[in-house]
Structure formats: structure tokens, C-alpha cells
Design a protein around this motif. Structure first.
Motif, PDB file in Angstrom:
ATOM      1  N   GLU A  27      57.109  26.777  43.431  1.00  0.00           N
ATOM      2  CA  GLU A  27      57.226  27.955  42.568  1.00  0.00           C
ATOM      3  C   GLU A  27      58.637  28.103  42.015  1.00  0.00           C
ATOM      4  O   GLU A  27      58.826  28.385  40.812  1.00  0.00           O
ATOM      5  N   LYS A  28      59.639  27.898  42.856  1.00  0.00           N
ATOM      6  CA  LYS A  28      61.029  28.056  42.415  1.00  0.00           C
ATOM      7  C   LYS A  28      61.424  26.968  41.419  1.00  0.00           C
ATOM      8  O   LYS A  28      62.158  27.231  40.454  1.00  0.00           O
ATOM      9  N   LEU A  29      60.951  25.757  41.637  1.00  0.00           N
ATOM     10  CA  LEU A  29      61.248  24.689  40.682  1.00  0.00           C
ATOM     11  C   LEU A  29      60.648  24.994  39.311  1.00  0.00           C
ATOM     12  O   LEU A  29      61.275  24.783  38.272  1.00  0.00           O
ATOM     13  N   PHE A  30      59.426  25.517  39.301  1.00  0.00           N
ATOM     14  CA  PHE A  30      58.760  25.835  38.038  1.00  0.00           C
ATOM     15  C   PHE A  30      59.359  27.064  37.365  1.00  0.00           C
ATOM     16  O   PHE A  30      59.086  27.319  36.195  1.00  0.00           O
ATOM     17  N   SER A  31      60.178  27.805  38.083  1.00  0.00           N
ATOM     18  CA  SER A  31      60.801  28.990  37.485  1.00  0.00           C
ATOM     19  C   SER A  31      62.071  28.641  36.706  1.00  0.00           C
ATOM     20  O   SER A  31      62.584  29.473  35.953  1.00  0.00           O
ATOM     21  N   LEU A  32      62.568  27.420  36.859  1.00  0.00           N
ATOM     22  CA  LEU A  32      63.832  27.042  36.227  1.00  0.00           C
ATOM     23  C   LEU A  32      63.686  26.832  34.724  1.00  0.00           C
ATOM     24  O   LEU A  32      62.723  26.228  34.262  1.00  0.00           O
ATOM     25  N   THR A  33      64.642  27.330  33.978  1.00  0.00           N
ATOM     26  CA  THR A  33      64.727  27.087  32.539  1.00  0.00           C
ATOM     27  C   THR A  33      66.161  26.677  32.213  1.00  0.00           C
ATOM     28  O   THR A  33      67.083  26.925  32.991  1.00  0.00           O
ATOM     29  N   THR A  34      66.345  26.036  31.060  1.00  0.00           N
ATOM     30  CA  THR A  34      67.665  25.531  30.719  1.00  0.00           C
ATOM     31  C   THR A  34      68.332  26.359  29.629  1.00  0.00           C
ATOM     32  O   THR A  34      67.669  26.986  28.807  1.00  0.00           O
ATOM     33  N   ASN A  35      69.668  26.350  29.646  1.00  0.00           N
ATOM     34  CA  ASN A  35      70.461  27.034  28.632  1.00  0.00           C
ATOM     35  C   ASN A  35      71.897  26.516  28.746  1.00  0.00           C
ATOM     36  O   ASN A  35      72.320  26.077  29.814  1.00  0.00           O
ATOM     37  N   GLY A  36      72.647  26.541  27.662  1.00  0.00           N
ATOM     38  CA  GLY A  36      74.005  26.017  27.672  1.00  0.00           C
ATOM     39  C   GLY A  36      74.889  26.726  28.677  1.00  0.00           C
ATOM     40  O   GLY A  36      74.643  27.876  29.032  1.00  0.00           O
ATOM     41  N   GLY A  37      75.935  26.049  29.139  1.00  0.00           N
ATOM     42  CA  GLY A  37      76.810  26.690  30.107  1.00  0.00           C
ATOM     43  C   GLY A  37      77.927  25.790  30.592  1.00  0.00           C
ATOM     44  O   GLY A  37      78.082  24.662  30.127  1.00  0.00           O
ATOM     45  N   GLU A  38      78.711  26.301  31.534  1.00  0.00           N
ATOM     46  CA  GLU A  38      79.819  25.566  32.141  1.00  0.00           C
ATOM     47  C   GLU A  38      79.367  25.022  33.494  1.00  0.00           C
ATOM     48  O   GLU A  38      78.810  25.757  34.301  1.00  0.00           O
ATOM     49  N   GLU A  39      79.651  23.734  33.726  1.00  0.00           N
ATOM     50  CA  GLU A  39      79.175  23.076  34.945  1.00  0.00           C
ATOM     51  C   GLU A  39      80.325  22.805  35.910  1.00  0.00           C
ATOM     52  O   GLU A  39      81.143  21.926  35.657  1.00  0.00           O
ATOM     53  N   PHE A  40      80.343  23.544  37.000  1.00  0.00           N
ATOM     54  CA  PHE A  40      81.424  23.436  37.978  1.00  0.00           C
ATOM     55  C   PHE A  40      80.873  22.847  39.286  1.00  0.00           C
ATOM     56  O   PHE A  40      80.380  23.569  40.160  1.00  0.00           O
ATOM     57  N   CYS A  41      80.964  21.538  39.421  1.00  0.00           N
ATOM     58  CA  CYS A  41      80.362  20.853  40.568  1.00  0.00           C
ATOM     59  C   CYS A  41      81.006  21.252  41.896  1.00  0.00           C
ATOM     60  O   CYS A  41      80.311  21.500  42.882  1.00  0.00           O
ATOM     61  N   GLY A  42      82.333  21.284  41.916  1.00  0.00           N
ATOM     62  CA  GLY A  42      83.008  21.651  43.163  1.00  0.00           C
ATOM     63  C   GLY A  42      82.613  23.030  43.644  1.00  0.00           C
ATOM     64  O   GLY A  42      82.388  23.253  44.832  1.00  0.00           O
ATOM     65  N   GLU A  43      82.468  23.944  42.702  1.00  0.00           N
ATOM     66  CA  GLU A  43      82.152  25.317  43.077  1.00  0.00           C
ATOM     67  C   GLU A  43      80.719  25.457  43.585  1.00  0.00           C
ATOM     68  O   GLU A  43      80.462  26.201  44.543  1.00  0.00           O
ATOM     69  N   VAL A  44      79.773  24.758  42.971  1.00  0.00           N
ATOM     70  CA  VAL A  44      78.389  24.882  43.439  1.00  0.00           C
ATOM     71  C   VAL A  44      78.221  24.228  44.817  1.00  0.00           C
ATOM     72  O   VAL A  44      77.466  24.715  45.663  1.00  0.00           O
ATOM     73  N   ILE A  45      78.936  23.136  45.072  1.00  0.00           N
ATOM     74  CA  ILE A  45      78.896  22.525  46.410  1.00  0.00           C
ATOM     75  C   ILE A  45      79.475  23.500  47.431  1.00  0.00           C
ATOM     76  O   ILE A  45      78.880  23.744  48.492  1.00  0.00           O
ATOM     77  N   HIS A  46      80.623  24.067  47.105  1.00  0.00           N
ATOM     78  CA  HIS A  46      81.266  25.034  48.013  1.00  0.00           C
ATOM     79  C   HIS A  46      80.348  26.232  48.279  1.00  0.00           C
ATOM     80  O   HIS A  46      80.219  26.684  49.422  1.00  0.00           O
ATOM     81  N   THR A  47      79.695  26.723  47.231  1.00  0.00           N
ATOM     82  CA  THR A  47      78.808  27.882  47.376  1.00  0.00           C
ATOM     83  C   THR A  47      77.638  27.565  48.296  1.00  0.00           C
ATOM     84  O   THR A  47      77.256  28.378  49.147  1.00  0.00           O
ATOM     85  N   SER A  48      77.061  26.375  48.156  1.00  0.00           N
ATOM     86  CA  SER A  48      75.927  25.995  49.013  1.00  0.00           C
ATOM     87  C   SER A  48      76.360  25.848  50.465  1.00  0.00           C
ATOM     88  O   SER A  48      75.594  26.150  51.391  1.00  0.00           O
ATOM     89  N   LEU A  49      77.574  25.380  50.685  1.00  0.00           N
ATOM     90  CA  LEU A  49      78.083  25.261  52.056  1.00  0.00           C
ATOM     91  C   LEU A  49      78.302  26.628  52.680  1.00  0.00           C
ATOM     92  O   LEU A  49      78.072  26.835  53.875  1.00  0.00           O
ATOM     93  N   LYS A  50      78.749  27.562  51.867  1.00  0.00           N
ATOM     94  CA  LYS A  50      79.075  28.908  52.357  1.00  0.00           C
ATOM     95  C   LYS A  50      77.830  29.761  52.573  1.00  0.00           C
ATOM     96  O   LYS A  50      77.730  30.497  53.560  1.00  0.00           O
ATOM     97  N   GLN A  51      76.867  29.672  51.674  1.00  0.00           N
ATOM     98  CA  GLN A  51      75.715  30.575  51.716  1.00  0.00           C
ATOM     99  C   GLN A  51      74.584  30.092  52.620  1.00  0.00           C
ATOM    100  O   GLN A  51      73.875  30.904  53.212  1.00  0.00           O
ATOM    101  N   LEU A  52      74.393  28.799  52.726  1.00  0.00           N
ATOM    102  CA  LEU A  52      73.254  28.277  53.479  1.00  0.00           C
ATOM    103  C   LEU A  52      73.557  28.158  54.966  1.00  0.00           C
ATOM    104  O   LEU A  52      74.694  27.884  55.362  1.00  0.00           O
ATOM    105  N   ASP A  53      72.534  28.350  55.775  1.00  0.00           N
ATOM    106  CA  ASP A  53      72.668  28.190  57.215  1.00  0.00           C
ATOM    107  C   ASP A  53      72.371  26.733  57.567  1.00  0.00           C
ATOM    108  O   ASP A  53      71.231  26.350  57.787  1.00  0.00           O
ATOM    109  N   TRP A  54      73.426  25.940  57.619  1.00  0.00           N
ATOM    110  CA  TRP A  54      73.261  24.518  57.916  1.00  0.00           C
ATOM    111  C   TRP A  54      73.079  24.276  59.414  1.00  0.00           C
ATOM    112  O   TRP A  54      72.616  23.205  59.813  1.00  0.00           O
ATOM    113  N   GLY A  55      73.447  25.244  60.228  1.00  0.00           N
ATOM    114  CA  GLY A  55      73.302  25.103  61.665  1.00  0.00           C
ATOM    115  C   GLY A  55      74.383  24.219  62.272  1.00  0.00           C
ATOM    116  O   GLY A  55      75.133  23.536  61.572  1.00  0.00           O
TER     117      GLY A  55
END
Length: 395
Positions: free
Chosen positions: A130-158
Motif C-alpha cells: 500500500e505504501k509503495l503504491f502511494s508514492l508519486t514523483t515531483n521535482g526536488g532536492e536530493e540529499f542522500c546523506g540526510e536521508v540516511i541519517h534520518t533513517s538511522l535516527k528514526q528507525l528502531d534498528w535494535g
């Protein structure tokens, strides 16, 4: 962000790659004193599963990434279907959890770095779809370092060292964009035993020159460049229509209960429709996933719930039961559940049997190179790395 045949397939590969962090070939011996051992004697059903694979997919949803998103929708089921055959050396079956982030989309908040957590770690395959099918595209700024950092901070990796943990990030802009240095982000990932795998949508050398390869190398991950314009080749087989018909029968074996039961059953149907609208072959692969051990809906389905040792039908309130069971006795309800359980087992076995024939047919019909260089390389890496960590694959 482009080809997800590879991105999700990649996830699979990473699962094998990360076996280096988790599959225990032999049960550990305990030397704890008897008194302490007794104090720590946790019932088997309450013990945490040691072998869990956690995959975070970080997908670029900026303007030109429609191909990538469509591939992700399709390839989810390939990953699940491959993963269901995985077994650890100690014979345990690993569990699979997937988290999803989108980044680089103007519709997202600039204050959050154009990044959004779409899904926390989940093993609910309908929810992931369901979440994959909810994705749509639009122009923007792509910050790879920041999205990696955000996933490390927000997710419970255990903190369980036996868990396999990995990130797959896909994109086509320079990896070093944004204020947050990607080297700091991937170093943080490595400290947490998380492998970062990068997928560059474009020329292999260009990906190297724009730091994508380095982003993976720093954690021992894989760097892959893909042609986002390459169309995935699906081969129709004589077994497809029968599998889809069996999927409809499979849905009839579900018995919804609880506050979210009816809504979850509707979600199941909608995701079937989404897969079919994308392509019939995708619907077939989803049906195969639904016949596997990884498709478990014990939170809302009485058949799956009844497989738990702790399940007690008397604890289910009458108002939480579906209409057809509200007036039945406990004995009648148990018999009804057992009937549906038996029906489901037969249907799932038939789907698996037909899928084995389907896969053989595809292997015989597939032309050299139709799978794509990436997929071939990925599968080779999976088996090579899995063997080192004592994973086995039952084909």
C-alpha cells in the motif's frame, strides 16, 4: 530513482550480504549457573527471534523517478518469494521487515530536508505494498546523506547482533549534496552494523564520480549502476491464470476479527487489484507471496491467529467476530476455523506447486540477458555471501 527490479532485488541481495552479521550456525552453549539459568528461563514463544532481516528502502521520488517506483511495486514480491526459501545454518527461518522512505520530492517539507518516513519497519506485506503504491514523483532536492541519517535516527534498528540490517538508497543526483556530509552518515551506519548499498540510476562511471560507489564502500556495501530506461521483461506462462484464480479462493479462507479486521481484509483486496493493474505477472507473484510463510495476518485473521500457542478463542469478544460467527458456539467457531485452515493449506500448496512449474517454464523461455546484468550479478553475490554466513537456499 529508477529501476527497482534491482532495488528490491537489491534488498534481497543485501539480505544475503548481511548474513555476515547474523546467522548462527550452531546454538550457543550457555555456561550460566543453574540458578541464573532458571531465572532467565523465558518461554519459547516469548523469546525474540534472533534472525531478523531489516531493510530500509530510501527511494528518490523526484521528477524522473516513475520507472524506479514502478519497479519497486513489482519487485517487492520477487524479494519476498526468494526470501521465503532462506534458512539459517541452525535451521531457523529468518523474519523480514521493511521500512520505506522517500526523498527529493518538492511536495515534502523543506524543513525536513525533503524527506519523509513512509513506513516504519513492518512485516505486513499488504501495508508495504500500500505504501509503495502511494508514492508519486515531483521535482526536488536530493540529499542522500540526510536521508540516511534520518533513517538511522528514526528507525528502531535494535541492538541484537544477530539481526541483519541494511539500507538500500537509490537516486541519480550527486551523493554528496546537502549540508549533512554523507561520510558521517554512513560511518554512523557502520557503527550500528548497518550496511549501506547504493543504486545509481545512470552511467556506472558517473556514479563513481558523484560519490555513489564510495557511499557503499565505506560500510562494505554494494554499489550498482542501472539503466532506468530498461524495461523489465515478464514472461507469461500457462500457469498464471490458474494461480490468480486460486488467489481469489485463498482470500475466502480469511476470517477477519477485531477492530481492524474488515479494513485489513479490504486492504488485502485493494493490493491484489493494484498488483493486477500494474501487470498480470505482478499479481501472480503477489499470489505466490501470499502462499508463503511470510504472509502472516494474525493481527486480524483468526486462521493465522489460531496458529499461535497463546491463542484462545474464548478471549475473543463476540462483538469482535465477523457476522457469520457471532451466533455460533465456541465449538462451532473452532470447527469453522479449522475448516478454513485446512482449505488454505491446500490452496497454498497448490499455488506453490504451480509456481515451481511456472519458474521452470520461465527459465526455459528466458533469453540470455533478459534478466538484466544487475539481477544476474545480484543473485551471484547473494549466494556467494550467504554461503559464507551459513545461509541455505531451498529452491
Amino acid at each position: 530513482m529508477k529501476h527497482t527490479k534491482q532495488i528490491l532485488g537489491l534488498a534481497l541481495m543485501s539480505f544475503a550480504l548481511t548474513t555476515m552479521y547474523g546467522c548462527e550456525p550452531k546454538a550457543k552453549k550457555t555456561t550460566v549457573a543453574p540458578v541464573m539459568a532458571q531465572a532467565l528461563n523465558v518461554p519459547e514463544k516469548d523469546k525474540p527471534k534472533n534472525n531478523t532481516v531489516k531493510i530500509a528502502l530510501l527511494l528518490d521520488t523526484s521528477n524522473s523517478m516513475d520507472g524506479l517506483i514502478n519497479q519497486a511495486k513489482s519487485q517487492l514480491w520477487d524479494i519476498v518469494n526468494k526470501f521465503t526459501h532462506a534458512k539459517c545454518g541452525n535451521e531457523q527461518r529468518p523474519e523480514l521487515q521493511i521500512a520505506l522512505y522517500q526523498y527529493g520530492n518538492d511536495n515534502l517539507s523543506s524543513n525536513e530536508g525533503y524527506i519523509q518516513q513512509v513506513l516504519n519497519f513492518s512485516g505486513d506485506l499488504d501495508e508495504i505494498s500500500e505504501k509503495l503504491f502511494s508514492l508519486t514523483t515531483n521535482g526536488g532536492e536530493e540529499f542522500c546523506g540526510e536521508v540516511i541519517h534520518t533513517s538511522l535516527k528514526q528507525l528502531d534498528w535494535g541492538n541484537n547482533p544477530d539481526n541483519l540490517k541494511m539500507i538500500f538508497i537509490a537516486g541519480n543526483e550527486p551523493f554528496n549534496q546537502g549540508k549533512l556530509n554523507y561520510k558521517d552518515a554512513v560511518t554512523n551506519a557502520k557503527e550500528k552494523d548497518i550496511v549501506v548499498n547504493t543504486i545509481f540510476c545512470g552511467n556506472y562511471e558517473q556514479g563513481i564520480n558523484t560519490e555513489w560507489k564510495n557511499g557503499a564502500t565505506l560500510t562494505g556495501g554494494e554499489y550498482i549502476a542501472i539503466d532506468h530506461n530498461r524495461k523489465v521483461v515478464h514472461i507469461d506462462t500457462p500457469y498464471d491464470d490458474v494461480i490468480i484464480q486460486l488467489n481469489s479462493k485463498l482470500n475466502q479462507t480469511y476470517i477477519s476479527y477485531g477492530a481492524m479486521g474488515s479494513a485489513k481484509m479490504e486492504k488485502q483486496r485493494v493490493q491484489d487489484d493494484n498488483a493486477y493493474e500494474l501487470e498480470e505477472a505482478v499479481a501472480v507473484k503477489r499470489a505466490v507471496s501470499k502462499s508463503s510463510r511470510l504472509y502472516n495476518n494474525k493481527q486480524w485473521d483468526l486462521v493465522d491467529a489460531s496458529k499461535d500457542e497463546s491463542f484462545n478463542i474464548s478471549e475473543i469478544k463476540k462483538e469482535e467476530l465477523p457476522k457469520e460467527l457471532k451466533e455460533k458456539s465456541e465449538t462451532e467457531i473452532k470447527a469453522y476455523i479449522e475448516e478454513k485452515k485446512s482449505d488454505r493449506a491446500k490452496i497454498q500448496a497448490e499455488i506453490q506447486e504451480l509456481n515451481a512449474k511456472r519458474e521452470k517454464f520461465i527459465a526455459e523461455q528466458q533469453q540470455e540477458g533478459e534478466k538484466g546484468e544487475l539481477e544476474n550479478a545480484m543473485l551471484e553475490a547473494i549466494k556467494k555471501q550467504a554461503a559464507k554466513k551459513d545461509y541455505k537456499w531451498e529452491e
